[in-house]
Design an enzyme around this catalytic site. Structure first.
Site, PDB file in Angstrom:
ATOM      1  N   SER A   1       1.972  11.750   8.436  1.00  0.00           N
ATOM      2  CA  SER A   1       3.379  11.565   8.050  1.00  0.00           C
ATOM      3  C   SER A   1       4.060  12.923   8.014  1.00  0.00           C
ATOM      4  O   SER A   1       3.411  13.945   7.752  1.00  0.00           O
ATOM      5  CB  SER A   1       3.451  10.926   6.656  1.00  0.00           C
TER       6      SER A   1
ATOM      7  N   TYR B   1       0.638  10.986  -2.176  1.00  0.00           N
ATOM      8  CA  TYR B   1       0.690  10.475  -0.796  1.00  0.00           C
ATOM      9  C   TYR B   1       0.827  11.629   0.197  1.00  0.00           C
ATOM     10  O   TYR B   1       0.083  11.708   1.181  1.00  0.00           O
ATOM     11  CB  TYR B   1       1.872   9.511  -0.677  1.00  0.00           C
TER      12      TYR B   1
HETATM   13  P1  NAP Z   1       2.549  -1.123   5.912  1.00  0.00           P
HETATM   14  O1  NAP Z   1       3.651  -1.858   6.596  1.00  0.00           O
HETATM   15  O2  NAP Z   1       2.589  -1.017   4.416  1.00  0.00           O
HETATM   16  O3  NAP Z   1       1.158  -1.758   6.387  1.00  0.00           O
HETATM   17  C1  NAP Z   1      -0.040  -1.300   5.807  1.00  0.00           C
HETATM   18  C2  NAP Z   1      -1.214  -1.976   6.477  1.00  0.00           C
HETATM   19  O4  NAP Z   1      -2.416  -1.442   5.915  1.00  0.00           O
HETATM   20  C3  NAP Z   1      -1.274  -3.470   6.251  1.00  0.00           C
HETATM   21  O5  NAP Z   1      -1.761  -4.057   7.440  1.00  0.00           O
HETATM   22  C4  NAP Z   1      -2.280  -3.617   5.098  1.00  0.00           C
HETATM   23  O6  NAP Z   1      -2.972  -4.849   5.092  1.00  0.00           O
HETATM   24  C5  NAP Z   1      -3.234  -2.505   5.447  1.00  0.00           C
HETATM   25  N1  NAP Z   1      -4.030  -1.994   4.314  1.00  0.00           N
HETATM   26  C6  NAP Z   1      -3.609  -1.436   3.156  1.00  0.00           C
HETATM   27  N2  NAP Z   1      -4.644  -1.024   2.408  1.00  0.00           N
HETATM   28  C7  NAP Z   1      -5.767  -1.347   3.114  1.00  0.00           C
HETATM   29  C8  NAP Z   1      -7.166  -1.184   2.874  1.00  0.00           C
HETATM   30  N3  NAP Z   1      -7.625  -0.598   1.749  1.00  0.00           N
HETATM   31  N4  NAP Z   1      -8.039  -1.646   3.807  1.00  0.00           N
HETATM   32  C9  NAP Z   1      -7.596  -2.238   4.939  1.00  0.00           C
HETATM   33  N5  NAP Z   1      -6.286  -2.413   5.230  1.00  0.00           N
HETATM   34  C10 NAP Z   1      -5.387  -1.971   4.321  1.00  0.00           C
HETATM   35  O7  NAP Z   1       2.443   0.378   6.443  1.00  0.00           O
HETATM   36  P2  NAP Z   1       3.210   1.136   7.650  1.00  0.00           P
HETATM   37  O8  NAP Z   1       4.549   1.539   7.156  1.00  0.00           O
HETATM   38  O9  NAP Z   1       3.073   0.403   8.917  1.00  0.00           O
HETATM   39  O10 NAP Z   1       2.348   2.476   7.685  1.00  0.00           O
HETATM   40  C11 NAP Z   1       1.214   2.668   8.501  1.00  0.00           C
HETATM   41  C12 NAP Z   1       0.830   4.127   8.442  1.00  0.00           C
HETATM   42  O11 NAP Z   1       1.953   4.928   8.824  1.00  0.00           O
HETATM   43  C13 NAP Z   1       0.447   4.613   7.035  1.00  0.00           C
HETATM   44  O12 NAP Z   1      -0.643   5.513   7.118  1.00  0.00           O
HETATM   45  C14 NAP Z   1       1.684   5.334   6.553  1.00  0.00           C
HETATM   46  O13 NAP Z   1       1.377   6.334   5.617  1.00  0.00           O
HETATM   47  C15 NAP Z   1       2.185   5.922   7.853  1.00  0.00           C
HETATM   48  N6  NAP Z   1       3.602   6.263   7.813  1.00  0.00           N
HETATM   49  C16 NAP Z   1       4.559   5.295   7.691  1.00  0.00           C
HETATM   50  C17 NAP Z   1       5.902   5.661   7.627  1.00  0.00           C
HETATM   51  C18 NAP Z   1       7.007   4.656   7.486  1.00  0.00           C
HETATM   52  O14 NAP Z   1       8.179   5.053   7.332  1.00  0.00           O
HETATM   53  N7  NAP Z   1       6.741   3.362   7.557  1.00  0.00           N
HETATM   54  C19 NAP Z   1       6.257   7.020   7.665  1.00  0.00           C
HETATM   55  C20 NAP Z   1       5.263   7.969   7.787  1.00  0.00           C
HETATM   56  C21 NAP Z   1       3.938   7.585   7.857  1.00  0.00           C
HETATM   57  P3  NAP Z   1      -2.450  -6.150   4.260  1.00  0.00           P
HETATM   58  O15 NAP Z   1      -1.305  -6.723   5.051  1.00  0.00           O
HETATM   59  O16 NAP Z   1      -3.593  -7.074   4.221  1.00  0.00           O
HETATM   60  O17 NAP Z   1      -2.022  -5.662   2.932  1.00  0.00           O
END
Ligand code: NAP
Length: 251
Positions: free
Chosen positions: A146, A160
């Site tokens: 991130s 985080y």
């Molecule tokens: P998200 O929509 O919250 O989705 C998270 C995913 O991770 C879901 O599929 C969830 O499964 C799964 N998960 C959570 N804890 C888990 C565990 N312990 N074991 C297995 N699966 C688990 O997240 P996102 O926004 O797509 O983010 C994905 C990545 O991008 C993350 O690393 C985040 O830090 C990074 N990121 C995101 C953003 C942003 O703006 N969105 C910005 C910078 C970085 P369930 O559905 O079963 O809960």
């Protein structure tokens, strides 16, 4: 299939960036492992889309913060789809915005365990299946970090941001350690992407609120991150390792 078969594990691919990456990987012919923790229904929906693209697909429910569950996931994938050739460490959690001084220590532990230890465990298992010195055919790993790793998330979630800093250092070190084993390790660093993660921070509308201050004046789509991930996994980036792609609209 044959000997060129590509097998990908994307942790946390039931929604958001992980789901978009699973679908884009399917478009490019990978056999896909979808991993999730709670939301089985969403994982099934992603599987439907992946399967409709004509590639093998396996859903594995595993809490990647637990090493034994990671080991089981990699075993299941090897058994059903074949040895892993691509790993996307995408799972990442954040929690309610607050200052570090007020954070319950159990929360800090959970964030670091889920965002950092999971990556160590998944990389270990992936290397065992990929490394040419262990009889593998090489592979590629992409860590989903991130922009928080260089901004620090003051007043929001330093735990985080620091977890992403640890991930970035792992990317640098591991890329050098496994280069001779024909494994490349790279990272993407998204900024504000339209997913559900912001709800967990207590502000579902975060991306729309902050979009006007971004140079590109909009948030990003999960598919825009997925395209960079798939490029880093592909042969088009065959001389790229230990590198970072920021996907943050100029932030
Ligand atoms: P998200 O929509 O919250 O989705 C998270 C995913 O991770 C879901 O599929 C969830 O499964 C799964 N998960 C959570 N804890 C888990 C565990 N312990 N074991 C297995 N699966 C688990 O997240 P996102 O926004 O797509 O983010 C994905 C990545 O991008 C993350 O690393 C985040 O830090 C990074 N990121 C995101 C953003 C942003 O703006 N969105 C910005 C910078 C970085 P369930 O559905 O079963 O809960």
């Amino acid at each position: 299939m044959g000997h060129n078969k590509q097998v990908i594990i994307i942790t946390g691919s039931s929604r958001g960036i992980g789901a978009a990456t699973a679908i884009e990987a399917a478009r490019r012919g990978y056999s896909v492992c979808i991993n999730y923790l709670n939301d089985k229904e969403k994982a099934e929906r992603v599987k439907q889309e992946v399967t409709s693209l004509g590639v093998p697909c396996l859903i594995v429910r595993a809490d990647v913060s637990q090493q034994n569950e990671v080991v089981r996931m990699f075993q299941e994938v090897e058994h059903h789809l074949g040895p892993v050739t691509a790993l996307v460490n995408n799972v990442g959690i954040l929690q309610e915005k607050m200052n570090l001084v007020d954070m319950p220590f159990s929360r800090v532990e959970q964030v670091l365990k889920t965002n950092v230890l999971s990556v160590f465990a998944c990389c270990q298992e992936a290397i065992k299946q990929m490394a040419v010195s262990k009889g593998g055919k090489g592979g590629a790993i992409v860590n989903v970090s991130s922009v928080a790793s260089r901004l620090g998330s003051a007043g929001e979630y330093i735990d985080y941001a620091a977890s992403k800093g640890a991930m970035d250092t792992l990317t640098i070190g591991l890329s050098k350690e496994v280069a001779a084993d024909h494994i490349r390790v790279n990272s993407v660093r998204p900024g504000f992407i339209h997913t559900d993660i912001h709800r967990d921070g207590g502000e579902a509308e975060r991306v729309n609120r902050l979009a006007p201050i971004l140079p590109m004046q909009r948030g990003g789509e999960p598919e825009e991150v997925a395209n960079a991930i798939l490029w880093l996994l592909s042969d088009e980036s065959s001389y790229v390792t230990g590198s970072f792609i920021d996907l943050a609209g100029g932030l």
